[in-house]
Design a protein around this motif. Structure first.
Motif, PDB file in Angstrom:
ATOM      1  N   UNK A 207       0.823  -1.202   0.000  1.00 53.15           N
ATOM      2  CA  UNK A 207       0.000   0.000   0.000  1.00 53.15           C
ATOM      3  C   UNK A 207       0.861   1.258   0.000  1.00 53.15           C
ATOM      4  N   UNK A 208       1.942   1.252   0.765  1.00 50.19           N
ATOM      5  CA  UNK A 208       2.860   2.396   0.742  1.00 50.19           C
ATOM      6  C   UNK A 208       3.415   2.610  -0.660  1.00 50.19           C
ATOM      7  N   UNK A 209       3.651   1.515  -1.363  1.00 52.15           N
ATOM      8  CA  UNK A 209       4.139   1.608  -2.745  1.00 52.15           C
ATOM      9  C   UNK A 209       3.076   2.231  -3.651  1.00 52.15           C
ATOM     10  N   UNK A 210       1.888   1.600  -3.723  1.00 49.66           N
ATOM     11  CA  UNK A 210       0.927   2.069  -4.724  1.00 49.66           C
ATOM     12  C   UNK A 210       0.269   3.392  -4.341  1.00 49.66           C
ATOM     13  N   UNK A 211       0.088   3.641  -3.039  1.00 48.00           N
ATOM     14  CA  UNK A 211      -0.592   4.889  -2.692  1.00 48.00           C
ATOM     15  C   UNK A 211       0.348   6.091  -2.722  1.00 48.00           C
ATOM     16  N   UNK A 212       1.638   5.866  -2.585  1.00 50.09           N
ATOM     17  CA  UNK A 212       2.582   6.964  -2.831  1.00 50.09           C
ATOM     18  C   UNK A 212       2.526   7.370  -4.300  1.00 50.09           C
ATOM     19  N   UNK A 280       4.535 -11.139  -8.503  1.00 42.87           N
ATOM     20  CA  UNK A 280       3.997  -9.936  -7.860  1.00 42.87           C
ATOM     21  C   UNK A 280       5.048  -8.824  -7.862  1.00 42.87           C
ATOM     22  N   UNK A 281       6.266  -9.162  -7.464  1.00 39.73           N
ATOM     23  CA  UNK A 281       7.336  -8.172  -7.430  1.00 39.73           C
ATOM     24  C   UNK A 281       7.758  -7.705  -8.810  1.00 39.73           C
ATOM     25  N   UNK A 282       7.872  -8.639  -9.754  1.00 41.48           N
ATOM     26  CA  UNK A 282       8.295  -8.277 -11.100  1.00 41.48           C
ATOM     27  C   UNK A 282       7.276  -7.376 -11.790  1.00 41.48           C
ATOM     28  N   UNK A 283       5.995  -7.589 -11.483  1.00 38.81           N
ATOM     29  CA  UNK A 283       4.981  -6.709 -12.065  1.00 38.81           C
ATOM     30  C   UNK A 283       5.176  -5.277 -11.561  1.00 38.81           C
ATOM     31  N   UNK A 302      -0.098   3.354 -13.346  1.00 43.11           N
ATOM     32  CA  UNK A 302       0.680   2.475 -12.479  1.00 43.11           C
ATOM     33  C   UNK A 302      -0.133   2.060 -11.260  1.00 43.11           C
ATOM     34  N   UNK A 303      -0.858   2.996 -10.677  1.00 45.38           N
ATOM     35  CA  UNK A 303      -1.707   2.672  -9.530  1.00 45.38           C
ATOM     36  C   UNK A 303      -2.722   1.598  -9.894  1.00 45.38           C
ATOM     37  N   UNK A 304      -3.407   1.770 -11.011  1.00 41.59           N
ATOM     38  CA  UNK A 304      -4.418   0.800 -11.442  1.00 41.59           C
ATOM     39  C   UNK A 304      -3.816  -0.575 -11.710  1.00 41.59           C
ATOM     40  N   UNK A 305      -2.571  -0.606 -12.173  1.00 41.99           N
ATOM     41  CA  UNK A 305      -1.927  -1.871 -12.518  1.00 41.99           C
ATOM     42  C   UNK A 305      -1.707  -2.764 -11.307  1.00 41.99           C
ATOM     43  N   UNK A 306      -1.818  -2.225 -10.114  1.00 39.75           N
ATOM     44  CA  UNK A 306      -1.563  -3.033  -8.925  1.00 39.75           C
ATOM     45  C   UNK A 306      -2.631  -4.085  -8.666  1.00 39.75           C
TER      46      UNK A 306
END
Length: 323
Positions: A207-212, A280-283, A302-306
């Motif tokens: 979440x810290x990754x995608x919401x940043x 998951x990580x490679x994506x 990028x956010x949507x791609x999660x």
């Protein structure tokens, strides 16, 4: 892969600016319900996915310890409906508390409350209705899960205010959005082992990754009105921080997999599950290679791609449980 931003001329009456064009709410929902469904972000399902996916992780990884059960079908279906309802209730609460901020931000001023489609009183009633239906689902689970679900309400209540008092509101979002990892594991097995806590921590890092990334869309408006976020905190160093969150999410999920599978089931299921973790990580690595943090459209994509990143892990964890 992603829809282009809608233009004002193309937007249906009352549509929210950053909703996907031709979403089902704007096209198919009865007109009197549309403002309320927009308030719940039903026109933007990505948030429901991001709330639901940790629940699916939990079912699949817990099943690697003791097998899938008929009860898990209910957990999968009900947690999906619960994610939709609680995300809707949480977004409604968020929009009530943020109505003045939303009115000052270009991307959010078209939301139902600041645009005048729904009053604060109507929004409060709508929030309570969604929460009560969610409670009916929660009370079908065991008492440990019920207690965990009630405890999560504090996180939901606090999150909208976090951007006012901390540069790390994304932590509060992560705590709330990934609670399903422990709740659904408890509903499956009646306990919360350390692996479930590791899975929860992995979700928080994710979440810290995608919401940043998401917060970078609004960083200029946020700076003008004084809203705090990790995007503003990290600034030009955001890429390094995102890479760190990515690595942490992968390592914590890998640790949860190893702790769950290796002692009782052996190497093959563990390797299958770990392949999902690496996928998951490679994506996310792929996302970062395409990401331009100064381009709101790139951040949104990028956010949507999660959603897809999280579902890769779900798929491999489920296959590992069936081997």
């Amino acid at each position: 892969m992603f829809e282009p931003p809608r233009t004002p001329e193309a937007a249906p009456l009352g549509a929210v600016a950053d909703a996907p064009p031709d979403n089902w709410v704007d096209v198919w929902a009865p007109e009197p319900l549309r403002p309320y469904l927009r308030l719940s972000r039903a026109d933007r399902p990505i948030g429901t996915w991001l709330l639901y996916i940790p629940c699916l992780w939990a079912v699949a990884l817990a099943a690697n310890a003791d097998g899938f059960r008929l009860w898990d079908i209910w957990l999968i279906l009900s947690s999906g409906l619960g994610a939709f309802l609680m995300r809707g209730a949480g977004c409604t609460w968020n929009d009530i508390t943020d109505r003045d901020i939303d009115a000052a931000v270009a991307r959010t001023k078209s939301r139902p409350i600041p645009s005048g489609q729904v009053s604060v009183g109507q929004a409060l009633i709508w929030m309570v209705v969604q929460a009560l239906v969610s409670a009916l689902i929660l009370f079908s689970y065991n008492w440990l899960s019920v207690g965990l679900g009630i405890a999560s309400l504090a996180l939901v209540a606090i999150y909208p205010f976090a951007k006012r008092f901390t540069w790390w509101p994304q932590v509060f979002l992560g705590l709330a959005f990934n609670w399903g990892a422990v709740l659904i594991w408890a509903a499956h097995s009646g306990s919360v082992p350390f692996a479930a806590v590791l899975l929860y921590a992995s979700g928080i890092a994710w979440t810290l990754y995608y919401d940043t990334i998401y917060a970078h869309q609004d960083k200029e408006d946020d700076a003008l009105i004084g809203v705090k976020s990790t995007a503003r905190l990290f600034g030009d160093n955001s890429g390094a921080w995102l890479a760190g969150f990515l690595v942490l999410a992968v390592l914590l999920m890998a640790a949860a997999v190893i702790l769950t599978i290796l002692p009782s089931r052996g190497l093959l299921p563990m390797m299958i599950a770990l392949a999902g973790v690496w996928g998951f990580g490679l994506h996310m690595v792929w996302q970062m290679r395409r990401l331009d943090l100064d381009d709101p459209a790139s951040c949104r994509a990028a956010f949507l791609a999660n959603r897809d990143a999280g579902l890769i892990a779900v798929l491999f964890l489920a296959v590992a449980a069936l081997v």
